[in-house]
Design a protein around this motif. Sequence first.
Motif, PDB file in Angstrom:
ATOM      1  N   ALA A  22       0.844  -1.204   0.000  1.00 22.04           N
ATOM      2  CA  ALA A  22       0.000   0.000   0.000  1.00 22.04           C
ATOM      3  C   ALA A  22       0.876   1.249   0.000  1.00 22.04           C
ATOM      4  CB  ALA A  22      -0.925   0.001   1.203  1.00 22.04           C
ATOM      5  N   THR A  23       0.388   2.285  -0.645  1.00 21.91           N
ATOM      6  CA  THR A  23       1.147   3.540  -0.737  1.00 21.91           C
ATOM      7  C   THR A  23       0.473   4.677   0.021  1.00 21.91           C
ATOM      8  OG1 THR A  23       0.040   4.017  -2.836  1.00 21.91           O
ATOM      9  CG2 THR A  23       2.194   2.923  -2.940  1.00 21.91           C
ATOM     10  N   ALA A  24      -0.629   4.399   0.715  1.00 20.93           N
ATOM     11  CA  ALA A  24      -1.287   5.387   1.578  1.00 20.93           C
ATOM     12  C   ALA A  24      -0.945   5.044   3.024  1.00 20.93           C
ATOM     13  CB  ALA A  24      -2.793   5.383   1.374  1.00 20.93           C
ATOM     14  N   TYR A  25      -0.575   6.047   3.798  1.00 17.05           N
ATOM     15  CA  TYR A  25      -0.101   5.846   5.165  1.00 17.05           C
ATOM     16  C   TYR A  25      -1.103   6.412   6.165  1.00 17.05           C
ATOM     17  CZ  TYR A  25       4.308   4.444   3.124  1.00 17.05           C
ATOM     18  OH  TYR A  25       5.261   3.766   2.413  1.00 17.05           O
ATOM     19  N   ALA A  26      -1.515   5.569   7.102  1.00 16.59           N
ATOM     20  CA  ALA A  26      -2.512   5.985   8.090  1.00 16.59           C
ATOM     21  C   ALA A  26      -1.967   7.110   8.956  1.00 16.59           C
ATOM     22  CB  ALA A  26      -2.912   4.798   8.961  1.00 16.59           C
ATOM     23  N   ALA A  27      -2.756   8.172   9.094  1.00 17.05           N
ATOM     24  CA  ALA A  27      -2.372   9.307   9.928  1.00 17.05           C
ATOM     25  C   ALA A  27      -3.272   9.431  11.148  1.00 17.05           C
ATOM     26  CB  ALA A  27      -2.404  10.596   9.113  1.00 17.05           C
ATOM     27  N   ARG A  28      -4.554   9.140  10.999  1.00 17.28           N
ATOM     28  CA  ARG A  28      -5.477   9.150  12.122  1.00 17.28           C
ATOM     29  C   ARG A  28      -6.663   8.258  11.791  1.00 17.28           C
ATOM     30  NH1 ARG A  28      -9.910  12.792  11.671  1.00 17.28           N
ATOM     31  NH2 ARG A  28      -9.850  14.040   9.748  1.00 17.28           N
ATOM     32  N   ALA A  29      -7.375   7.841  12.835  1.00 14.76           N
ATOM     33  CA  ALA A  29      -8.489   6.917  12.631  1.00 14.76           C
ATOM     34  C   ALA A  29      -9.536   7.112  13.710  1.00 14.76           C
ATOM     35  CB  ALA A  29      -7.993   5.480  12.641  1.00 14.76           C
ATOM     36  N   GLU A  30     -10.771   6.745  13.371  1.00 10.94           N
ATOM     37  CA  GLU A  30     -11.891   6.858  14.300  1.00 10.94           C
ATOM     38  C   GLU A  30     -12.918   5.796  13.936  1.00 10.94           C
ATOM     39  OE1 GLU A  30     -13.090   8.835  17.729  1.00 10.94           O
ATOM     40  OE2 GLU A  30     -11.466   9.572  16.452  1.00 10.94           O
ATOM     41  N   ASN A  31     -13.173   4.895  14.846  1.00  9.22           N
ATOM     42  CA  ASN A  31     -14.137   3.813  14.683  1.00  9.22           C
ATOM     43  C   ASN A  31     -13.869   3.024  13.398  1.00  9.22           C
ATOM     44  OD1 ASN A  31     -16.173   2.123  15.501  1.00  9.22           O
ATOM     45  ND2 ASN A  31     -17.826   3.422  14.794  1.00  9.22           N
ATOM     46  N   ALA A  32     -14.621   3.234  12.317  1.00  6.47           N
ATOM     47  CA  ALA A  32     -14.427   2.459  11.092  1.00  6.47           C
ATOM     48  C   ALA A  32     -13.894   3.313   9.942  1.00  6.47           C
ATOM     49  CB  ALA A  32     -15.741   1.805  10.670  1.00  6.47           C
ATOM     50  N   GLU A  33     -13.255   4.425  10.269  1.00  8.34           N
ATOM     51  CA  GLU A  33     -12.721   5.316   9.233  1.00  8.34           C
ATOM     52  C   GLU A  33     -11.259   5.636   9.525  1.00  8.34           C
ATOM     53  OE1 GLU A  33     -16.033   8.402   8.008  1.00  8.34           O
ATOM     54  OE2 GLU A  33     -16.204   7.938  10.148  1.00  8.34           O
TER      55      GLU A  33
END
Length: 424
Positions: A22-33
């Motif tokens: 994957a080339t997208a890097y997680a920066a923040r998250a909330e529940n199912a997003e």
Amino acid sequence: MSNAELNELKLKYVAAGAASPATAYAARAENAEVWDADGNRFIDFAGGIGVLNVGHRHPKVVAAVKDQLDKVMHTCQTVMPYEGYVKVAEKLSQIVPVRGQAKVMLANSGAEALENAVKIARAATGRSNVVCFDGGYHGRTLYTMAMNGKVAPYQTDFGPMPGTVFRAPYPVPYHGVSEDEAIRGLKMALKTDANPKDTAAIVLEPVLGEGGFYPASKSFLEKVRAICDEHGMLMIIDEVQSGFGRTGKMFAIEHSGVEPDIMTMAKSMADGMPISAVVGTDKVMDASGPNSLGGTYTGSPTACAAALAVMEVFEEENILEKSQALGEKLATRFKDWEGKFDCIDNVRNMGAMAAFELVSDKANHTPNPELAAKLCGKAREEGLILLSCGMYGNTIRFLMPVTIEDNVLNEGLDIIESCLDSLT
């Protein structure tokens, strides 16, 4: 940093075998997003591979971890124990359906739990062999790789696997393996390869995880239990992926009423904090000598705080009922798709542990892994994280948080339908 900048660093510094494609890097998250480093939003139908049943960053879990950080972060529980480890052990011993009085050891990962379960079984029985099943997945350490019922990609490049691991067929009638054939194969393995008097345990998942989300029937599990009892072998149930509410019960084995001798669990146990557990009958768990089980970080204070908070969330927010309801919603949508798309077959769910096959020929159940790969790739382009699995790579599995909001769920399902429209 941007996705592009992070990707450059990954290519330069991260081992290829460990690097995500994957080339997208997680920066923040909330529940199912999840939002990536460039601000793009993704709906998460993977849940960190079944780790986030109560959602990304559940407020109660976050608060518990922050509170623990103000107290103790590490002592190594074998050097100076702390309340969290003991409280997690107490809680698990009360809810895990093993035979008799339960005792607990904590570890860091699912693979580590399975390794220790085998160690404990060997100590308790004085035997060495282990019987596992086709399609099973138990980890990436050397012994658990040998236990896995699939070669690629887990064993491919790593040379000879440890011995004393033997294989039996897992019952998947859709792919031509009936329950009777699976039991016949197990008995044959015990006759031709794994002499019961030298076999410590039979290890199996009540619902195959990486192997394709196929549940074992109540009668099959009862027969395995009876075979173990007949020969004095232990029954080890691997609930790393199916446990903690995924199937509508806390543990998938509860659907059968069968009580194993040992159970392993991890993933959604602590909402993303690294922890796992081996829970077993007290005499079995106490079979090995002092200081024979453990590790520097096993059952860390922060992970224990998260696990205790997760178990409170289950009680306070009716997570098991939500899992059943989510499974029903998925089953309804899958049935619609099965009628609409010639490529969708064998829709199934046990609670929210749900999946379907992508095929090129329904009559012959011909797997279509190429379409599965395209669907997952296309979904990612449209902002949905989706995973495939299975012996043939053609199963689409669903591991979104059980706490997902209906509007987010429906948005994600609509993306899948749109992708299928464009790809078929």
